[in-house]
Design a protein around this motif. Structure first.
Motif, PDB file in Angstrom:
ATOM      1  N   LEU A 187       0.803  -1.278  -0.010  1.00 30.33           N
ATOM      2  CA  LEU A 187       0.139  -0.040   0.019  1.00 30.33           C
ATOM      3  C   LEU A 187       0.806   1.236  -0.009  1.00 30.33           C
ATOM      4  O   LEU A 187       0.276   2.398   0.128  1.00 30.33           O
ATOM      5  CB  LEU A 187      -1.105  -0.010   1.365  1.00 30.33           C
ATOM      6  CG  LEU A 187      -2.137  -0.992   1.227  1.00 30.33           C
ATOM      7  CD1 LEU A 187      -2.838  -0.978   2.644  1.00 30.33           C
ATOM      8  CD2 LEU A 187      -3.109  -0.792   0.109  1.00 30.33           C
ATOM      9  N   GLU A 188       2.188   1.169  -0.228  1.00 25.65           N
ATOM     10  CA  GLU A 188       3.103   2.081  -0.339  1.00 25.65           C
ATOM     11  C   GLU A 188       3.036   3.162   0.962  1.00 25.65           C
ATOM     12  O   GLU A 188       3.016   4.216   1.147  1.00 25.65           O
ATOM     13  CB  GLU A 188       2.977   2.986  -1.557  1.00 25.65           C
ATOM     14  CG  GLU A 188       3.081   2.294  -2.790  1.00 25.65           C
ATOM     15  CD  GLU A 188       2.591   3.042  -3.985  1.00 25.65           C
ATOM     16  OE1 GLU A 188       2.343   4.335  -4.170  1.00 25.65           O
ATOM     17  OE2 GLU A 188       3.160   2.707  -5.185  1.00 25.65           O
ATOM     18  N   LEU A 189       2.900   2.431   2.434  1.00 26.77           N
ATOM     19  CA  LEU A 189       2.705   3.195   3.521  1.00 26.77           C
ATOM     20  C   LEU A 189       4.212   3.501   4.304  1.00 26.77           C
ATOM     21  O   LEU A 189       3.973   4.017   5.487  1.00 26.77           O
ATOM     22  CB  LEU A 189       1.603   2.670   4.350  1.00 26.77           C
ATOM     23  CG  LEU A 189       0.348   2.722   3.882  1.00 26.77           C
ATOM     24  CD1 LEU A 189      -0.712   1.804   4.785  1.00 26.77           C
ATOM     25  CD2 LEU A 189      -0.071   4.153   4.062  1.00 26.77           C
ATOM     26  N   ILE A 190       5.166   2.698   3.805  1.00 27.77           N
ATOM     27  CA  ILE A 190       6.518   3.030   4.279  1.00 27.77           C
ATOM     28  C   ILE A 190       7.162   4.027   3.900  1.00 27.77           C
ATOM     29  O   ILE A 190       7.364   3.891   2.621  1.00 27.77           O
ATOM     30  CB  ILE A 190       6.929   1.604   4.717  1.00 27.77           C
ATOM     31  CG1 ILE A 190       6.284   0.891   5.482  1.00 27.77           C
ATOM     32  CG2 ILE A 190       8.573   1.800   5.228  1.00 27.77           C
ATOM     33  CD1 ILE A 190       6.886  -0.626   5.782  1.00 27.77           C
ATOM     34  N   GLU A 191       7.826   5.065   4.390  1.00 32.13           N
ATOM     35  CA  GLU A 191       8.767   5.935   3.654  1.00 32.13           C
ATOM     36  C   GLU A 191      10.015   6.065   4.497  1.00 32.13           C
ATOM     37  O   GLU A 191      10.152   5.995   5.968  1.00 32.13           O
ATOM     38  CB  GLU A 191       8.008   7.220   3.526  1.00 32.13           C
ATOM     39  CG  GLU A 191       7.660   8.009   5.139  1.00 32.13           C
ATOM     40  CD  GLU A 191       7.447   9.426   4.899  1.00 32.13           C
ATOM     41  OE1 GLU A 191       7.429   9.971   3.875  1.00 32.13           O
ATOM     42  OE2 GLU A 191       6.859   9.856   5.710  1.00 32.13           O
ATOM     43  N   SER A 192      11.105   6.231   3.830  1.00 27.59           N
ATOM     44  CA  SER A 192      12.548   6.590   4.321  1.00 27.59           C
ATOM     45  C   SER A 192      12.317   7.963   5.230  1.00 27.59           C
ATOM     46  O   SER A 192      11.885   8.776   4.665  1.00 27.59           O
ATOM     47  CB  SER A 192      13.498   6.448   3.370  1.00 27.59           C
ATOM     48  OG  SER A 192      14.794   6.815   3.916  1.00 27.59           O
ATOM     49  N   VAL A 193      13.146   7.893   6.407  1.00 31.86           N
ATOM     50  CA  VAL A 193      13.315   9.200   7.316  1.00 31.86           C
ATOM     51  C   VAL A 193      14.569   9.361   7.376  1.00 31.86           C
ATOM     52  O   VAL A 193      15.387   8.603   7.814  1.00 31.86           O
ATOM     53  CB  VAL A 193      12.356   9.234   8.161  1.00 31.86           C
ATOM     54  CG1 VAL A 193      10.882   9.285   8.020  1.00 31.86           C
ATOM     55  CG2 VAL A 193      12.538   8.045   9.385  1.00 31.86           C
ATOM     56  N   ARG A 245       0.419   9.400   2.392  1.00 34.17           N
ATOM     57  CA  ARG A 245      -0.343   8.325   1.780  1.00 34.17           C
ATOM     58  C   ARG A 245      -1.382   7.650   2.586  1.00 34.17           C
ATOM     59  O   ARG A 245      -2.325   7.397   1.849  1.00 34.17           O
ATOM     60  CB  ARG A 245       0.901   7.404   1.614  1.00 34.17           C
ATOM     61  CG  ARG A 245       0.435   5.860   0.867  1.00 34.17           C
ATOM     62  CD  ARG A 245      -0.135   6.125  -0.330  1.00 34.17           C
ATOM     63  NE  ARG A 245      -0.441   4.841  -1.297  1.00 34.17           N
ATOM     64  CZ  ARG A 245      -1.385   4.725  -2.136  1.00 34.17           C
ATOM     65  NH1 ARG A 245      -1.796   5.603  -2.779  1.00 34.17           N
ATOM     66  NH2 ARG A 245      -1.711   3.578  -2.354  1.00 34.17           N
ATOM     67  N   LEU A 246      -1.043   7.283   3.859  1.00 36.79           N
ATOM     68  CA  LEU A 246      -2.403   6.912   4.656  1.00 36.79           C
ATOM     69  C   LEU A 246      -3.482   7.674   4.611  1.00 36.79           C
ATOM     70  O   LEU A 246      -4.785   7.146   4.223  1.00 36.79           O
ATOM     71  CB  LEU A 246      -1.983   6.849   6.132  1.00 36.79           C
ATOM     72  CG  LEU A 246      -2.970   6.321   7.186  1.00 36.79           C
ATOM     73  CD1 LEU A 246      -3.322   4.904   6.825  1.00 36.79           C
ATOM     74  CD2 LEU A 246      -2.436   6.401   8.521  1.00 36.79           C
ATOM     75  N   ALA A 247      -3.600   9.184   4.315  1.00 35.92           N
ATOM     76  CA  ALA A 247      -4.734   9.902   4.117  1.00 35.92           C
ATOM     77  C   ALA A 247      -5.372   9.712   2.969  1.00 35.92           C
ATOM     78  O   ALA A 247      -6.836   9.903   2.782  1.00 35.92           O
ATOM     79  CB  ALA A 247      -4.410  11.092   4.414  1.00 35.92           C
ATOM     80  N   GLN A 248      -4.694   9.275   2.146  1.00 32.94           N
ATOM     81  CA  GLN A 248      -5.181   8.989   0.669  1.00 32.94           C
ATOM     82  C   GLN A 248      -5.834   7.683   0.450  1.00 32.94           C
ATOM     83  O   GLN A 248      -6.633   7.562  -0.500  1.00 32.94           O
ATOM     84  CB  GLN A 248      -4.130   9.110  -0.359  1.00 32.94           C
ATOM     85  CG  GLN A 248      -3.502  10.639  -0.611  1.00 32.94           C
ATOM     86  CD  GLN A 248      -2.215  10.771  -1.572  1.00 32.94           C
ATOM     87  OE1 GLN A 248      -1.802   9.853  -2.046  1.00 32.94           O
ATOM     88  NE2 GLN A 248      -1.473  11.876  -1.453  1.00 32.94           N
TER      89      GLN A 248
END
Length: 245
Positions: free
Chosen positions: A168-174, A198-201
């Motif tokens: 769901l492409e919910l993980i991003e690099s920080v 992305r979660l909000a979308q």
């Protein structure tokens, strides 16, 4: 260097576990691997992120304990300065190993308890007994056995959680750019977090699927843990200012 042995009540009958939560006593780690079943307790005291396992490719949840590999800011004069102790910290110096056993005629790898004999908490004079005089397990060891089983089950739960979030492409690099009161700074990389935008979308179908799997609750607990990063930074500030003075 770790020296692991299969735990038994003959070879290890005199051993005790004496925990001292100070630097140099086996708890010097900047992160602790954690598991979904403990998120509810963890979110109150630790910032929760993911790290990518290079061997499996899965994103594994961790509690951030410090800002370098061996910096644990929860060590405070011999005690752990938090109400909840992550399972992978609590279980030390015990760990899960695997032993091949014959079950119904089929060779099967089963989890068994091992002990790290080189861990600084090992003692023959102080601390919690592993075994009772007649050979039975102590209450402490019974508790640790249950902790190890929770860890084993947690390991099994992570791949599906990771795969769902990635799908769901919910993980991003920080990247954490940290500034401390003594003028020093640090850039911390290699961490991943929930992508809130992305979660909000996400549409209703995806959100419902996450909810049914129990993952939506986990996601929000990870997000709710983020204010603890500021608290961890303040721990670091107190440390650097004490050193400076």
């Amino acid at each position: 260097m770790a020296r692991h042995e299969l735990l038994d009540n003959v070879s290890h009958r005199e051993l005790r576990i004496h925990r001292v939560f100070r630097p140099g006593h086996g708890y010097d780690a900047g992160v602790a691997r954690v598991f979904p079943a403990e998120f509810e307790a963890l979110q109150n005291e630790y910032p929760l992120f993911f790290m990518k396992n290079r061997d499996t490719g899965h994103f594994e949840p961790i509690a951030l304990l410090g800002f370098s590999d061996e910096e644990n800011l929860y060590l405070d004069n011999g005690r752990w300065d938090a109400y909840y102790l992550p399972l992978t910290i609590e279980r030390q110096p015990l760990l899960i190993g695997f032993q091949q056993q014959d079950i119904d005629g089929i060779p099967t790898e089963v989890p068994v308890v091992h002990i790290d004999l080189d861990h600084p908490s090992i003692s023959e004079t102080e601390g919690e007994l592993l075994f009772l005089p007649h050979g039975g397990e102590s209450e402490w060891l019974e508790r640790m056995t249950s902790v190890l089983m929770e860890i084993h089950e947690g390991h099994q739960a992570i791949p599906a959680f990771s795969q769902t979030l990635v799908g769901l492409e919910l993980i991003e690099s920080v990247s954490l750019d940290l500034q401390f009161r003594d003028g020093s700074s640090q850039n911390l990389k290699g961490l991943y977090a929930i992508d809130e935008s992305r979660l909000a979308q996400l549409g209703g179908t995806a959100l419902e699927a996450l909810h049914k799997k129990g993952y939506l609750r986990l996601i929000y607990m990870m997000l709710a843990s983020m204010p603890n990063l500021s608290i961890l930074t303040e721990r670091k500030n107190r440390q650097v200012m004490a050193t400076a003075s």
